[in-house]
Design a protein around this motif. Structure first.
Motif: not given
Lengths: 505, 156
Positions: B76, B78, B115, B134, B150, B154
């Motif tokens: 992910h 961010v 992340i 995101v 968040i 993730c």
């Protein structure tokens, strides 16, 4: 029954998709005949997601809506009811010309677009000569809404008269300035307006190809413009231009995260597949632009304003405004502000009215300290300059600029030395590297401000000198205008640049 | 988006989709990154050959733009807006909070590969900041508590 739930990125960021699901479920459960329309945003961002229900008395709004509010909206006893959305003072006080349809119509319905005045301007333009079209734009007084404020009609005339086997209309949708979102809102909320404006620009300059260069940070706008172009092509608006004998088509291009590509020559290099470095002018892009051919480069709002000028007449548009700032400006009120959003009004409203009367002051409830107008390259205006009328020349006289008309509000907790440092840091990160004052000056600027913060007051003079060099010696506005936020912070809040020393002693 | 090592054939096929365009390099790079999650080093000479430009020029373009990666990002991504409008409503504190939570600096990827955290300069959500992106989901008015959610969602 029609229910409007915006698909605008701001509405989505505040939960619009969850509301759509809840409303769909409610419609199904009640077995009622209702249609959800994904409109653009009305621009009252503090009310998003703003749900509107069409009734005999007009469109009744509810906002800001959470999933828990949906049932009550259907029951008719919601405490989020706002009444007729067009009577909400923030909305009712506007003069919406460029944004007339945004929030009102289904952005991807060409018939809805036409029912609200769409394509009237294009049909009128088709019956005119190219020269008459350019004259119409000149008469309207329209100036580049991207920030530079150059008269659009003069730019078009240069391209119209230029010799070239192929000419282009390039729409600059690389809206990177913090505090601005008007381009995004118009692309998401009324994309056909931009398409129509680009076609008229094409007819007026004999250009046959258009590009919309959209920043990659705007995925919703990219998707919406792609969809709208496909619809316009199917309907014969793009391509054969309503069987007028003209040709014009549009291609959507996506930027890659470089702020400097909002500068027109850098944008052209990027479009050609090069590094987004700035080109020296001359030659003007109007004569040697994309692929060295005559090219109009206009901002989204400039082009999206063209249809209404042709629909209602240039004089109608020019009758709004102040002095040489004619027409209306979609002003974006942002940052730490109670009623943030898009407010389109004739030029001339004092800055303080925009911040306090329209914007309602800060969201935090603390006193306003300063507002930055015109993005990261705009000056910090202190409260003492709040009587400045919103216009190109008026702001220039006060050591500022309106740029793309974003206003970012800061409360009294703002650290102005920190903001000045950020301006230099941003310039260093985003500099294309072509000219020395910007590439090296920005790095030295950060270091010099750090010296001031550490208590070295002699560095103030060095910073001032550095800003002079950047202003005079940079090729484009990135290096050339970074001194605006830096020097305005220094000049308007000098105590914040000297307290560090006192603390150190 | 897959992250397998792309074959030269797959790269050339991706390039070929855009060769009819005027100025095709950025669309090619976007498509490669969309396909493979990054711009493979091996793509540079292939692009140079197809477009009849120098490798240095291709490399220069890839490295100029913030969007293009030379290695895959975390599962992910961010992005936290650092621009002025978001700063006016507390983006700096939010960024500091997120970076402290992940124990690193901008552009880091968490050791578990879940992340990658990056700054972004404006998402056009300037009246409802602090704004965060995101993957492809935008969020406005993000506070520290929401940021924790968040990051947890993730897999921080």
């Amino acid at each position: 029954m029609k229910i409007y739930i915006p698909r605008d990125a701001a509405a989505k960021a505040l939960g619009a998709e969850r509301i759509v699901k809840a409303v769909e479920a409610e419609i199904k459960e009640r077995g009622i005949d209702a249609q959800i329309i994904r409109n653009g945003s009305r621009g009252m961002i503090w009310l998003e997601p703003l749900v509107e229900v069409e009734t005999a008395e007009g469109r009744v709004g509810y906002g800001p809506v959470t999933v828990a509010d949906v049932k009550a909206i259907f029951e008719g006893d919601s405490d989020k009811a706002l009444g007729d959305v067009e009577q909400i003072p923030f909305f009712a006080a506007q003069t919406r010309l460029t944004f007339a349809r945004v929030g009102k119509i289904d952005p991807l319905s060409l018939s809805d677009y036409e029912a609200h005045g769409g394509l009237v301007g294009l049909r009128r333009a088709i019956a005119m000569s190219a020269e008459a079209m350019v004259d119409e734009v000149k008469t309207s007084g329209l100036r580049g809404r991207g920030g530079a404020g150059f008269p659009t009609g003069i730019k078009w005339d240069t391209v119209r008269m230029a010799q070239g086997e192929k000419k282009y209309i390039v729409c600059n949708a690389d809206e990177g300035d913090s505090g601005t979102f008007a381009d995004r809102m118009v692309m998401e909320g009324d994309p056909f307006t931009l398409i129509e404006g680009m076609i008229i620009a094409g007819l007026a300059t004999h250009a046959t190809k258009g590009f919309v260069y959209i920043r990659s940070e705007y995925p919703d706008a990219i998707e919406q413009m792609e969809a709208a172009c496909a619809i316009a092509r199917d309907a014969g608006v793009l391509g054969h231009v309503l069987n007028s004998g003209h040709q014009f088509d549009i291609e959507i291009r996506v930027g890659a995260g470089a702020y400097v590509c909002g500068e027109e020559t850098s944008l052209l290099n990027s479009l050609e597949g090069k590094r987004g470095t700035v080109r020296a002018k001359p030659p003007l892009p109007a004569l040697q632009g994309f692929m060295g051919r005559p090219t109009v480069v206009n901002n989204v709002i400039s082009l999206a304003t063209v249809p209404v000028i042709f629909e209602k007449g240039a004089q109608h548009y020019a009758d709004f405004g102040l002095g040489r700032s004619k027409g209306t400006m979609p002003i974006q009120i942002a940052g730490n502000v109670k009623f943030g959003g898009l407010f389109e009004t004739a030029f001339g409203m004092p800055l303080g009215d925009l911040v306090n009367k329209i914007g309602g002051g800060t969201a935090s409830g603390r006193p306003v300290k300063a507002v930055q107008v015109g993005g990261p390259l705009g000056a910090y205006m202190p409260v003492s300059k709040f009587d400045t009328p919103f216009g190109y020349e008026d702001f220039d006289q006060k050591g500022g600029l309106i740029g793309h008309a974003g206003i970012v509000v800061f409360d009294d907790t703002a650290d102005m030395l920190g903001m000045a440092r950020f301006a230099m840091e941003f310039c260093a990160v985003e500099s294309c590297g072509k000219c020395t004052p910007c590439r090296i000056g920005a790095v030295r600027g950060v270091e010099t401000i750090d010296r001031i913060a550490a208590g070295d007051n002699a560095a103030v003079e060095i910073l001032t000198d550095l800003c002079e060099t950047m202003k005079d010696g940079s090729l484009c506005a990135l290096g050339g205008f970074t001194p605006f936020p830096v020097m305005s912070a220094l000049q308007n809040f000098p105590e914040e640049f000297s307290t560090a020393k006192e603390a150190a002693e | 988006m897959t992250q397998a090592q792309p074959t030269p054939e797959a790269i050339v096929e991706t390039i070929a989709r855009h060769l009819h365009l005027e100025g095709p390099l950025l669309p090619i790079l976007h498509d490669l990154q969309h396909e493979f999650g990054f711009i493979p080093e091996t793509a540079v000479p292939l692009i140079a050959a197809e477009l009849n430009i120098g490798r240095a020029e291709v490399h220069g373009v890839v490295s100029f733009y913030h969007d293009f990666r030379d290695a895959p990002a975390g599962k992910h991504v961010v992005k936290i807006c650092r621009a002025e409008a978001c700063q006016s409503v507390g983006a700096n504190a939010l960024s500091d909070h997120a970076l402290a939570k992940l124990g690193g600096d901008w552009h880091m990827t968490t050791p578990n590969g879940n992340i990658t955290i990056e700054p972004v300069y404006c998402l056009g959500l300037c009246a409802c900041g602090p704004a965060v992106l995101v993957d492809d989901q935008l969020e406005g008015r993000v506070d520290a508590a929401r940021m924790d959610e968040i990051l947890a969602e993730c897999g921080a």
